[in-house]
Design a protein around this motif. Structure first.
Motif, mmCIF file in Angstrom:
data_model
loop_
_atom_site.group_PDB
_atom_site.id
_atom_site.type_symbol
_atom_site.label_atom_id
_atom_site.label_comp_id
_atom_site.label_asym_id
_atom_site.label_seq_id
_atom_site.Cartn_x
_atom_site.Cartn_y
_atom_site.Cartn_z
ATOM 1 N N ASP A 282 12.710 -10.262 1.061
ATOM 2 C CA ASP A 282 12.538 -11.575 1.688
ATOM 3 C C ASP A 282 11.503 -12.411 0.949
ATOM 4 O O ASP A 282 11.571 -13.643 0.932
ATOM 5 C CB ASP A 282 12.081 -11.416 3.144
ATOM 6 C CG ASP A 282 13.223 -11.130 4.099
ATOM 7 O OD1 ASP A 282 14.365 -11.539 3.815
ATOM 8 O OD2 ASP A 282 12.979 -10.506 5.151
ATOM 9 N N ASN A 283 10.529 -11.749 0.348
ATOM 10 C CA ASN A 283 9.428 -12.450 -0.308
ATOM 11 C C ASN A 283 9.803 -12.936 -1.703
ATOM 12 O O ASN A 283 8.929 -13.303 -2.495
ATOM 13 C CB ASN A 283 8.206 -11.534 -0.389
ATOM 14 C CG ASN A 283 6.924 -12.273 -0.069
ATOM 15 O OD1 ASN A 283 6.927 -13.437 0.316
ATOM 16 N ND2 ASN A 283 5.804 -11.596 -0.211
ATOM 17 N N LEU A 284 11.080 -12.971 -2.006
ATOM 18 C CA LEU A 284 11.583 -13.435 -3.298
ATOM 19 C C LEU A 284 10.991 -14.784 -3.728
ATOM 20 O O LEU A 284 10.656 -14.952 -4.909
ATOM 21 C CB LEU A 284 13.115 -13.522 -3.242
ATOM 22 C CG LEU A 284 13.840 -14.095 -4.457
ATOM 23 C CD1 LEU A 284 13.642 -13.205 -5.677
ATOM 24 C CD2 LEU A 284 15.332 -14.256 -4.158
ATOM 25 N N ASN B 46 10.397 -12.067 13.022
ATOM 26 C CA ASN B 46 9.004 -12.498 13.169
ATOM 27 C C ASN B 46 8.173 -12.047 11.977
ATOM 28 O O ASN B 46 7.341 -12.802 11.460
ATOM 29 C CB ASN B 46 8.415 -11.933 14.469
ATOM 30 C CG ASN B 46 8.990 -12.617 15.708
ATOM 31 O OD1 ASN B 46 9.501 -13.727 15.621
ATOM 32 N ND2 ASN B 46 8.906 -11.949 16.838
ATOM 33 N N ARG B 47 8.398 -10.818 11.542
ATOM 34 C CA ARG B 47 7.669 -10.309 10.386
ATOM 35 C C ARG B 47 8.061 -11.063 9.107
ATOM 36 O O ARG B 47 7.212 -11.299 8.248
ATOM 37 C CB ARG B 47 7.928 -8.813 10.217
ATOM 38 C CG ARG B 47 7.258 -7.944 11.275
ATOM 39 C CD ARG B 47 7.492 -6.477 10.980
ATOM 40 N NE ARG B 47 6.890 -5.599 11.947
ATOM 41 C CZ ARG B 47 5.616 -5.204 11.931
ATOM 42 N NH1 ARG B 47 4.807 -5.638 10.971
ATOM 43 N NH2 ARG B 47 5.152 -4.378 12.848
ATOM 44 N N ARG B 48 9.335 -11.428 8.994
ATOM 45 C CA ARG B 48 9.780 -12.175 7.811
ATOM 46 C C ARG B 48 9.015 -13.489 7.688
ATOM 47 O O ARG B 48 8.530 -13.830 6.600
ATOM 48 C CB ARG B 48 11.283 -12.464 7.899
ATOM 49 C CG ARG B 48 11.837 -13.174 6.653
ATOM 50 C CD ARG B 48 13.245 -13.709 6.897
ATOM 51 N NE ARG B 48 13.240 -14.794 7.866
ATOM 52 C CZ ARG B 48 12.937 -16.068 7.580
ATOM 53 N NH1 ARG B 48 12.619 -16.416 6.334
ATOM 54 N NH2 ARG B 48 12.965 -16.982 8.523
ATOM 55 N N ARG B 49 8.910 -14.221 8.789
ATOM 56 C CA ARG B 49 8.219 -15.516 8.735
ATOM 57 C C ARG B 49 6.752 -15.347 8.355
ATOM 58 O O ARG B 49 6.223 -16.070 7.497
ATOM 59 C CB ARG B 49 8.343 -16.234 10.082
ATOM 60 C CG ARG B 49 9.741 -16.761 10.362
ATOM 61 C CD ARG B 49 9.812 -17.596 11.630
ATOM 62 N NE ARG B 49 9.592 -16.783 12.822
ATOM 63 C CZ ARG B 49 8.457 -16.763 13.526
ATOM 64 N NH1 ARG B 49 7.432 -17.513 13.140
ATOM 65 N NH2 ARG B 49 8.343 -16.009 14.591
ATOM 66 N N ILE B 50 6.098 -14.387 8.961
ATOM 67 C CA ILE B 50 4.687 -14.147 8.658
ATOM 68 C C ILE B 50 4.513 -13.722 7.201
ATOM 69 O O ILE B 50 3.633 -14.225 6.489
ATOM 70 C CB ILE B 50 4.115 -13.062 9.600
ATOM 71 C CG1 ILE B 50 4.072 -13.581 11.038
ATOM 72 C CG2 ILE B 50 2.732 -12.620 9.144
ATOM 73 C CD1 ILE B 50 3.789 -12.508 12.075
ATOM 74 N N HIS B 51 5.384 -12.830 6.749
ATOM 75 C CA HIS B 51 5.256 -12.265 5.403
ATOM 76 C C HIS B 51 5.545 -13.305 4.326
ATOM 77 O O HIS B 51 4.827 -13.380 3.320
ATOM 78 C CB HIS B 51 6.225 -11.085 5.269
ATOM 79 C CG HIS B 51 5.940 -10.201 4.103
ATOM 80 N ND1 HIS B 51 4.734 -9.554 3.933
ATOM 81 C CD2 HIS B 51 6.704 -9.841 3.038
ATOM 82 C CE1 HIS B 51 4.771 -8.837 2.818
ATOM 83 N NE2 HIS B 51 5.946 -9.011 2.255
ATOM 84 N N VAL B 52 6.564 -14.111 4.523
ATOM 85 C CA VAL B 52 6.921 -15.114 3.518
ATOM 86 C C VAL B 52 5.901 -16.249 3.492
ATOM 87 O O VAL B 52 5.589 -16.793 2.420
ATOM 88 C CB VAL B 52 8.351 -15.643 3.766
ATOM 89 C CG1 VAL B 52 8.672 -16.799 2.836
ATOM 90 C CG2 VAL B 52 9.371 -14.518 3.580
ATOM 91 N N ASP C 67 -0.088 -5.689 9.978
ATOM 92 C CA ASP C 67 0.092 -4.786 11.128
ATOM 93 C C ASP C 67 1.205 -3.778 10.882
ATOM 94 O O ASP C 67 2.109 -3.595 11.718
ATOM 95 C CB ASP C 67 0.389 -5.596 12.401
ATOM 96 C CG ASP C 67 -0.705 -6.596 12.728
ATOM 97 O OD1 ASP C 67 -1.894 -6.227 12.615
ATOM 98 O OD2 ASP C 67 -0.379 -7.744 13.074
ATOM 99 N N PHE C 68 1.134 -3.107 9.749
ATOM 100 C CA PHE C 68 2.231 -2.216 9.353
ATOM 101 C C PHE C 68 1.731 -0.822 8.979
ATOM 102 O O PHE C 68 2.484 -0.005 8.459
ATOM 103 C CB PHE C 68 2.961 -2.849 8.155
ATOM 104 C CG PHE C 68 4.371 -2.366 7.950
ATOM 105 C CD1 PHE C 68 5.368 -2.628 8.875
ATOM 106 C CD2 PHE C 68 4.711 -1.661 6.804
ATOM 107 C CE1 PHE C 68 6.676 -2.193 8.676
ATOM 108 C CE2 PHE C 68 6.014 -1.226 6.594
ATOM 109 C CZ PHE C 68 6.997 -1.488 7.533
ATOM 110 N N ASP C 69 0.468 -0.520 9.249
ATOM 111 C CA ASP C 69 -0.111 0.748 8.803
ATOM 112 C C ASP C 69 0.634 1.956 9.362
ATOM 113 O O ASP C 69 0.894 2.929 8.634
ATOM 114 C CB ASP C 69 -1.586 0.833 9.203
ATOM 115 C CG ASP C 69 -2.463 -0.112 8.395
ATOM 116 O OD1 ASP C 69 -1.947 -0.675 7.405
ATOM 117 O OD2 ASP C 69 -3.634 -0.298 8.758
#
Length: 289
Positions: free
Chosen positions: A76-78, A130-136, A235-237
């Protein structure tokens, strides 16, 4: 390195673009993401009158689910990686053959993964979105201080390492997947990434001809700054601990060896003192594989 010297290096690398792009076109295998999604397993979510995801929908192990989410968010972070490449190799120029082609090929990985995971309900689609939006939004190296010192060879070395790292991660993940369709999807992704790694390594080889000191130093820098996949996810530990064994000194050594072999680093001589020291570090890492 001055701006003029950077321009001269990019122009020198551009001379290798037609041949390396032709080689990549012959090396890459086209495929269609939609072909690999079991659409007949899909059903509506509550918004369209169906039922929203719940944990019992997924028969995927916690390890596989965590690994798939990490891989999906990486893909996603492409845009972040595209922007890094476009710093010196603009996609609206002849460099489209590299930047545009790589971006289009890599984008299908997120497409097929998300479609498969949503259709099969292997993981929570709301959490993934939700994680995609935060990560990108956070991006990769999207702060000025993180890119201020990057030069063309650094970016190419970083992408070569990135692709090789993703190959290793995807192959480890495929090894614990039980669904045959998903295993084949991961095989496709790993094959793409391996081909793309060879593409970038080809430009590292061209860099050794144009500026061998800058290229060796860039390879050393990229290898010294490998961060494990999933380490930059917020928040992925807990999830990352499930696949922490996928990467380590051995996988880093394998990445170094692939680059050393690809550019024939052992035969490079006449380096500056700093570059020669970098070469020795690279070879030591590669030989520890």
């Amino acid at each position: 390195m001055s701006i003029l010297e950077i321009d001269e290096l990019v122009i020198a690398l551009e001379k290798a673009l037609p041949e390396l792009s032709e080689e990549h076109q012959a090396d890459a295998t086209p495929w269609q993401p939609h072909d690999w999604v079991p659409w007949d397993l899909g059903r509506n979510f509550a918004f369209l009158g169906g039922k929203d995801w719940e944990p019992s929908d997924s028969d995927t192990s916690d390890e596989v689910r965590a690994g798939l989410l990490a891989l999906l968010l990486l893909k996603d972070n492409l845009p972040s990686y595209h922007r890094l490449l476009a710093m010196y190799f603009p996609a609206f120029s002849d460099w489209r053959a590299l930047v545009g082609t790589w971006t289009a090929e890599d984008n299908r990985h997120a497409i097929v993964l998300r479609d498969y995971l949503v259709v099969t309900r292997a993981l929570d689609p709301v959490d993934a979105e939700n994680r995609r939006r935060i990560h990108v939004v956070a991006g990769y190296r999207q702060r000025e201080e993180e890119i201020a010192d990057l030069r063309p060879m650094d970016v190419l070395a970083l992408l070569a390492v990135h692709e090789l790292q993703t190959v290793g991660f995807t192959e480890k993940l495929r090894g614990v997947v039980v669904d045959d369709v998903l295993a084949q999807i991961l095989t496709k992704i790993a094959a793409d990434d391996a081909s793309q790694a060879r593409y970038f390594i080809g430009f590292l080889g061209a860099g050794l001809v144009a500026d061998q000191d800058a290229t060796v130093l860039a390879i050393d820098w990229a290898l010294s700054n490998i961060d494990t996949i999933g380490a930059d996810i917020a928040d992925f530990d807990e999830q990352r601990n499930l696949f922490a064994h996928y990467e380590g000194p051995e996988t880093h050594a394998e990445i170094a060896k692939a680059i050393v072999d690809g550019v024939k680093l052992e035969s490079v001589d006449g380096l500056s003192e700093a570059a020669d020291a970098a070469k020795k570090r690279i070879l030591a890492l590669a030989n520890s594989a």
